[in-house]
Design a protein around this motif. Structure first.
Motif, PDB file in Angstrom:
ATOM      1  N   ARG A   1       0.820  -1.188   0.000  1.00 34.71           N
ATOM      2  CA  ARG A   1       0.000   0.000   0.000  1.00 34.71           C
ATOM      3  C   ARG A   1       0.862   1.249   0.000  1.00 34.71           C
ATOM      4  O   ARG A   1       0.572   2.221  -0.668  1.00 34.71           O
TER       5      ARG A   1
ATOM      6  N   LEU B   1       2.292   1.699  -3.415  1.00 31.29           N
ATOM      7  CA  LEU B   1       1.224   2.141  -4.308  1.00 31.29           C
ATOM      8  C   LEU B   1       0.900   3.607  -4.037  1.00 31.29           C
ATOM      9  O   LEU B   1       0.705   4.393  -4.959  1.00 31.29           O
ATOM     10  N   GLY B   2       0.878   3.980  -2.781  1.00 30.46           N
ATOM     11  CA  GLY B   2       0.588   5.354  -2.397  1.00 30.46           C
ATOM     12  C   GLY B   2       1.531   6.328  -3.081  1.00 30.46           C
ATOM     13  O   GLY B   2       1.114   7.344  -3.635  1.00 30.46           O
TER      14      GLY B   2
ATOM     15  N   LYS C   1       3.239   5.817  -5.816  1.00 33.38           N
ATOM     16  CA  LYS C   1       2.989   5.804  -7.255  1.00 33.38           C
ATOM     17  C   LYS C   1       1.816   6.714  -7.593  1.00 33.38           C
ATOM     18  O   LYS C   1       1.856   7.486  -8.540  1.00 33.38           O
ATOM     19  N   VAL C   2       0.757   6.613  -6.782  1.00 33.57           N
ATOM     20  CA  VAL C   2      -0.429   7.424  -7.041  1.00 33.57           C
ATOM     21  C   VAL C   2      -0.088   8.907  -6.917  1.00 33.57           C
ATOM     22  O   VAL C   2      -0.466   9.725  -7.749  1.00 33.57           O
TER      23      VAL C   2
ATOM     24  N   PHE D   1       1.843  10.041  -9.878  1.00 38.34           N
ATOM     25  CA  PHE D   1       0.934  10.116 -11.022  1.00 38.34           C
ATOM     26  C   PHE D   1       0.158  11.432 -11.009  1.00 38.34           C
ATOM     27  O   PHE D   1       0.093  12.161 -11.984  1.00 38.34           O
ATOM     28  N   ILE D   2      -0.366  11.773  -9.824  1.00 37.77           N
ATOM     29  CA  ILE D   2      -1.144  13.008  -9.704  1.00 37.77           C
ATOM     30  C   ILE D   2      -0.271  14.223 -10.023  1.00 37.77           C
ATOM     31  O   ILE D   2      -0.676  15.139 -10.735  1.00 37.77           O
TER      32      ILE D   2
END
Ligand code: HEC
Length: 246
Positions: A216, A219-220, A222-223, A226-227
């Motif tokens: 998580r 992934l956090g 990466k997100v 991305f933003i």
């Protein structure tokens, strides 16, 4: 109101029970789920010293290998001894009935123990066994009095003895309580090495309680990246589109 107070009572009495009966202070474990080497060492201690009695059913060998950066071959070689399959959870072959006969209580599944007890509690617990000849296994635990678990790490830690002190209670009587624990018979590790080993083991147990946490967190990031990138692109796009309108 009555219902509420009963609920509160039940909630808090378990807290009181957990805290009662002992006066030793919790020592803090240094938890770092990013430290793969520590998690790997912890996994090895866990499988070698704990899995004979305790299961960790919610944890799969395959998943553990992946998270800890160990190849499936090495997982089979180093962590699996009893003919399990790599996608199995960490179960044990001891039957609950036998366990109760041998220990008086059933060794609980440890999948979520770090969540219910907390890392510091586990760290202190593992370091708090001391000689007490009156107990069935010759040891008691300063944090968990009258514990049904033997000191399974005594070959590493050695055996500790309790040093007592007198405290005066409110009613004037004097009670002996444990002031500290001292090594009486050394084991294979010195105190520092044993502390580090227990820290690794607790680190692994915290990971066990939440194997998804590492993923998580990754992934956090990466997100977020991305933003950020999308924000940049949209910002310049907007500038481009509105250029001629102003
Ligand atoms: C020989 C069997 C045996 C082995 C091996 C063993 N335990 Fe236990 N353990 C028990 C038993 C039995 C209990 C239940 C004690 C009780 O409730 O009085 C217990 C209780 C515990 C508890 C307390 C659970 C709770 O909150 O009530 C923890 C934590 C624990 N064990 C961790 C470990 C760890 C970590 C290892 C490996 C280093 C380990 N145990 C190895 C038998 C074992």
């Amino acid at each position: 109101m009555k219902k509420l107070s009963i609920v509160l009572l039940v909630l808090f009495s378990s807290q009181l029970l957990a805290a009662g009966g002992t006066n030793i202070e919790l020592q803090s474990a240094n938890i770092n789920l990013e430290n793969k080497a520590s998690l790997q060492r912890g996994a090895k201690y866990f499988v070698n010293y704990c899995l004979s009695c305790h299961s960790a059913k919610q944890l799969r060998y395959s998943r553990t290998g992946k998270d800890l950066g160990i190849s499936p071959e090495l997982v089979e070689l180093n962590l699996m001894f009893t003919g399990e399959k790599i996608f199995d959870g960490m179960t044990i072959s001891m039957r609950p009935k036998d366990a109760e006969k041998w220990f008086g209580v059933n060794p609980p599944d440890l999948s979520l123990i770090a969540r219910s007890r907390g890392a510091d509690w586990l760290y202190t617990y593992l370091k708090s066994f001391y000689i007490d000849e009156s107990r069935p296994f010759g040891v008691d635990n300063a944090l968990f009095p009258k514990v049904g678990m033997p000191h399974v790490l005594s070959d590493l830690q050695g055996l500790q003895k309790a040093v007592y002190k007198d405290v005066e209670l409110e009613d004037g009587t004097v009670k002996k309580v444990i002031a500290r624990l001292e090594i009486a018979e050394p084991g294979r590790m010195n105190e520092k090495e044993f502390d580090k080993a227990m820290n690794d083991l607790v680190n692994f147990m915290v990971y066990m309680g939440e194997p998804a946490k590492l993923e998580r967190q990754r992934l956090g990031w990466k997100v977020l990246m991305f933003i950020l990138v999308m924000f940049g692109i949209f910002y310049f796009l907007k500038k481009e589109y509105w250029k001629d309108i102003h």
